[in-house]
Design a protein around this motif. Sequence first.
Motif, PDB file in Angstrom:
ATOM      1  N   ARG A 191      99.111  -1.237  31.511  1.00 35.78           N
ATOM      2  CA  ARG A 191      99.880  -1.667  30.754  1.00 35.78           C
ATOM      3  C   ARG A 191     100.238  -3.642  30.392  1.00 35.78           C
ATOM      4  NH1 ARG A 191     105.587  -1.221  27.519  1.00 35.78           N
ATOM      5  NH2 ARG A 191     105.793  -2.480  29.034  1.00 35.78           N
ATOM      6  N   TRP A 192     100.321  -3.914  31.672  1.00 33.50           N
ATOM      7  CA  TRP A 192     101.016  -5.982  31.776  1.00 33.50           C
ATOM      8  C   TRP A 192      99.183  -5.878  31.517  1.00 33.50           C
ATOM      9  CZ3 TRP A 192      97.656  -8.003  34.780  1.00 33.50           C
ATOM     10  CH2 TRP A 192      97.070  -7.438  36.081  1.00 33.50           C
ATOM     11  N   LEU A 233      98.976  -5.467  27.624  1.00 37.54           N
ATOM     12  CA  LEU A 233      99.995  -6.648  26.903  1.00 37.54           C
ATOM     13  C   LEU A 233      99.677  -7.696  26.592  1.00 37.54           C
ATOM     14  CD1 LEU A 233     103.734  -4.273  27.735  1.00 37.54           C
ATOM     15  CD2 LEU A 233     101.970  -4.283  25.396  1.00 37.54           C
ATOM     16  N   GLN A 234      99.359  -8.417  27.942  1.00 32.16           N
ATOM     17  CA  GLN A 234      99.209  -9.293  28.392  1.00 32.16           C
ATOM     18  C   GLN A 234      97.694 -10.257  27.866  1.00 32.16           C
ATOM     19  OE1 GLN A 234      97.968 -11.421  31.848  1.00 32.16           O
ATOM     20  NE2 GLN A 234      98.971 -12.984  32.189  1.00 32.16           N
ATOM     21  N   ARG A 290      98.553 -10.230  23.587  1.00 30.44           N
ATOM     22  CA  ARG A 290      98.790 -11.905  23.877  1.00 30.44           C
ATOM     23  C   ARG A 290      98.490 -12.630  23.439  1.00 30.44           C
ATOM     24  NH1 ARG A 290     104.983 -13.123  24.432  1.00 30.44           N
ATOM     25  NH2 ARG A 290     105.142 -14.795  25.005  1.00 30.44           N
ATOM     26  N   PRO A 337      96.494  -4.789  42.714  1.00 34.01           N
ATOM     27  CA  PRO A 337      96.988  -4.902  41.652  1.00 34.01           C
ATOM     28  C   PRO A 337      95.903  -6.341  40.836  1.00 34.01           C
ATOM     29  CG  PRO A 337      99.356  -5.521  43.064  1.00 34.01           C
ATOM     30  CD  PRO A 337      98.020  -5.101  44.143  1.00 34.01           C
ATOM     31  N   GLY A 338      95.977  -7.499  41.620  1.00 32.64           N
ATOM     32  CA  GLY A 338      95.093  -8.035  40.427  1.00 32.64           C
ATOM     33  C   GLY A 338      93.795  -7.453  40.560  1.00 32.64           C
TER      34      GLY A 338
END
Lengths: 264, 275
Positions: free
Chosen positions: A251-252, A255-256, A259, A175-176
């Motif tokens: 998605r994460w 969005l991050q 932000r 994931p990273g």
Amino acid sequence: MKRSTLRWPATVALELWLPVLLLALWWFLSARSKSVYFPPLSSILTSFAHDWLNPAGLAKNLLPSLELLGLGFGLAVAGGVIIGVVLGMVPRLEDATRPLLEILRAIPGVALLPIFIVLFGIDVQMKVYLIAFGAFWPVLLNTIDGVRGIEPLLNEVSRVFRFSRVRRLFSIVVPGASPQIFAGARTALAISLIILVVSETVGANGGIGYFLLNAQRSFAINSMWGAIVALGILGYVLNIAFRVIERYALRWHRLQQARLESQP
Amino acid sequence: MTVIGSSGTPRSSAQTESRDIALEARDLGHAYGGREVLAGVDFQVRRGTFACLVGPSGVGKTTLLRCLSGLQSSTSGSVYVGGDIVNAPMPGVALVFQDYSRSLMPWSSVLHNVMLPLRANGISKQIARAKATRALALVGLDDVAGQMYPWQLSGGMQQRVAIARALAYEPSLLLMDEPFASVDAYTRADLEDLMLTLQRELALTVVLVTHDIDEAVYLSDQVIALNGRPAQVADIVEVPLGSARDQVTTKSTAEFAELRARVHGLVRGSRGKSS
């Protein structure tokens, strides 16, 4: 990021105005063309509909290409991620193989066509391997970078809480590295399409590349142009499909990033 | 490799005491290359107590904590957790890092961040979820926060998530590395009180590293003051302030001021067991 705040009809309009304008120009400027090589768009579209917009046409001209593309691209992504994760996690191994990787990746995939024919013949196998070879490098190199760029503190977290290697691999490493893996896969997809067309000019009896070459050789100029239109549409659709998957999987990250941008 | 301390402390004494001692450093030393940062560090932390390791910045506190957690092996001396020598991260030892934003997984929800160490240690999804939800409730985070990504929360809330992750693990020893150094003063006071309450209610053994003397005295049953280069234990100060503490009243007592001054003196370099 601005664009995603627009409503979707506006987004579609924003994406389509230029292609529509160019098509209109092409349509009117070529309408009275007598040139053999630049036929009117209307007749190109007629051939396009005849060659592509029916089940028989799709089965003969598109399906074999999709199969090669799926296998080759899939192999490239799987191989690139697996080997990239290993090399990313063992820096010494990566240092030892880096020069070789840099040389191999510098070879244009299509230049290996003759060699791959000698090694694997002219059938599906050769084409899949050729696509996989060319598309492998961006996935590999991006995966290595992604794995190496993982927050070191997360590795400490995984050690303190006694994660197994497998757990660490699937809960932290993959994931990273996923934003970079996707970036690599996107490049790999574009490369796959190029190599696909070239590989199908040899020993094929179907598929877009074969169709294109065959049309040109038999002076079916309208069909030849139609195949180009089909290729453009295929590339566009594949890219959209890729973007949909990426938007969901990352998605994460999206969005991050949004932000971070909104907070200077 | 760690080496048993040259002081030659008999093992038997450690084993008889090990029931009450959650953590022990024995003649612990560490050097990077030839540069010594820790030398002859000796202390014990009793089970169910709150201990703070306090010392000036750069004294080697983080190195010490890394040795205690097993993330790093010391170059001399040894660490025991519950009587077992530490060579690697031990089961039942949790660590809360200073940098909450980097220690949480940005791709997982808050709930999944808290669940992950449990899942990694073979606990079923259902039980992990229940424990994680309970731990989040303990630090004041509800189900809505659980579904968010950690970076969607404020800094103080993110550190609460990291604390919940450690609590859900049900640690026999909770190590904390300057956990409140990156949050504002108000949040810091809130988190200090939260840790005091949790430590009492759950009977946790907490070892917290800080450079803030007020914080150390306010939180501790025992302050372990470090100074010098290489760092050594200057003295260990018992803090008999009772279990009910309050940011305003406790900190304004004469006893608090006296303890504070004493630790200050120790950290500043007047070494020795004078008092």
